[in-house]
Motif scaffolding. Structure first.
Motif, PDB file in Angstrom:
ATOM      1  N   ASP A   1       0.855  -1.188   0.000  1.00 14.78           N
ATOM      2  CA  ASP A   1       0.000   0.000   0.000  1.00 14.78           C
ATOM      3  C   ASP A   1       0.890   1.236   0.000  1.00 14.78           C
ATOM      4  O   ASP A   1       1.808   1.335   0.823  1.00 14.78           O
ATOM      5  CB  ASP A   1      -0.914   0.027   1.230  1.00 14.78           C
ATOM      6  CG  ASP A   1      -1.905  -1.122   1.227  1.00 14.78           C
ATOM      7  OD1 ASP A   1      -2.469  -1.416   0.166  1.00 14.78           O
ATOM      8  OD2 ASP A   1      -2.103  -1.737   2.290  1.00 14.78           O
TER       9      ASP A   1
ATOM     10  N   ASN B   1      -4.107   7.170  -3.225  1.00 13.12           N
ATOM     11  CA  ASN B   1      -3.579   5.961  -2.589  1.00 13.12           C
ATOM     12  C   ASN B   1      -3.474   4.847  -3.619  1.00 13.12           C
ATOM     13  O   ASN B   1      -4.417   4.599  -4.396  1.00 13.12           O
ATOM     14  CB  ASN B   1      -4.491   5.494  -1.449  1.00 13.12           C
ATOM     15  CG  ASN B   1      -4.538   6.493  -0.310  1.00 13.12           C
ATOM     16  OD1 ASN B   1      -3.524   7.022   0.108  1.00 13.12           O
ATOM     17  ND2 ASN B   1      -5.743   6.759   0.177  1.00 13.12           N
TER      18      ASN B   1
ATOM     19  N   ILE C   1      -2.523   0.700  -4.409  1.00  9.52           N
ATOM     20  CA  ILE C   1      -2.404  -0.625  -3.796  1.00  9.52           C
ATOM     21  C   ILE C   1      -1.956  -1.651  -4.830  1.00  9.52           C
ATOM     22  O   ILE C   1      -2.246  -1.525  -6.032  1.00  9.52           O
ATOM     23  CB  ILE C   1      -3.737  -1.099  -3.167  1.00  9.52           C
ATOM     24  CG1 ILE C   1      -4.775  -1.386  -4.262  1.00  9.52           C
ATOM     25  CG2 ILE C   1      -4.271  -0.104  -2.165  1.00  9.52           C
ATOM     26  CD1 ILE C   1      -5.947  -2.224  -3.793  1.00  9.52           C
TER      27      ILE C   1
END
Length: 204
Positions: free
Chosen positions: A15, A23, A25
């Motif tokens: 992550d 963000n 991932i």
């Protein structure tokens, strides 16, 4: 005999906070497993050495491999608009292979096929599958209302291989199905010679 199941499982994830708005991932998984079994169940033999090789296992070796990868980006585009993107890829393969190769399958007929040895007649088999997925979801909050939009695209490619009766099948008659004059002993197949001298019903 026992049928041990062997499996290897690997998973990992990362992550990353790119900044206050984005963000990232990553996910990865790997599964590899295999098991040896008779098919049909109850028709295999306990293998043993022989000059002709006719007492080789009739088992199948069933193996599976799967590799999966997911990447995603979640973004706060504005104070009231968020977007979530996902990409998924999966690569799968199943293989059913003969434990014994190069020897024809021999079936003993005694009120049905009760005994099998040699190269399993419905192997090898292979199934492959590659799957790609793109998915995106957008959320917009407007006053007292929340709007959600999204799209999904998937592409799957499937392949396979199957071979029957390679290198062949021979069906022989059991002790109770043959002429008594051809079986002057105890009516039971005990030795390699008993099987090799048994009457052949058909070959295919």
């Amino acid at each position: 005999t026992g049928a041990p199941f062997d499996e290897e499982l690997i998973t990992g994830k990362v992550d990353v906070v790119l900044n206050s708005r984005h963000n990232l991932i990553f996910r990865y998984s790997h599964n590899d497993n295999a098991q040896q079994n008779p098919f049909p169940v109850g028709r295999g033999i306990v293998p043993r050495e022989s000059t002709s090789g006719i007492f080789g296992s009739n088992d199948q070796l069933n193996s599976n491999r799967s590799d999966g990868f997911v990447a995603g980006l979640t973004s706060a585009l504005t104070s009231n608009v968020a977007n979530d993107f996902r990409f998924n890829f999966n690569d799968f393969e199943n293989a059913i292979d003969p434990v014994t190769t190069g020897v024809p399958e021999i079936r003993l007929l005694e009120g049905g096929s009760i005994w099998r040895s040699g190269n399993n007649s419905i192997t090898p088999q292979t199934t492959t599958q590659k799957r790609y997925q793109f998915k995106d979801d957008l959320t917009w909050v407007n006053g007292d209302h929340t709007w959600r939009f999204g799209g999904n695209y998937e592409y799957t490619k499937i392949g396979g291989l199957i071979q029957f009766f390679v290198p062949g099948v021979a069906r022989i008659l059991g002790p109770t199905q043959r002429d008594a004059t051809l079986d002057p002993n105890d009516g039971v197949y005990d030795t390699e010679a008993d099987f090799l001298n048994a009457p052949v019903r058909d070959i295919f």
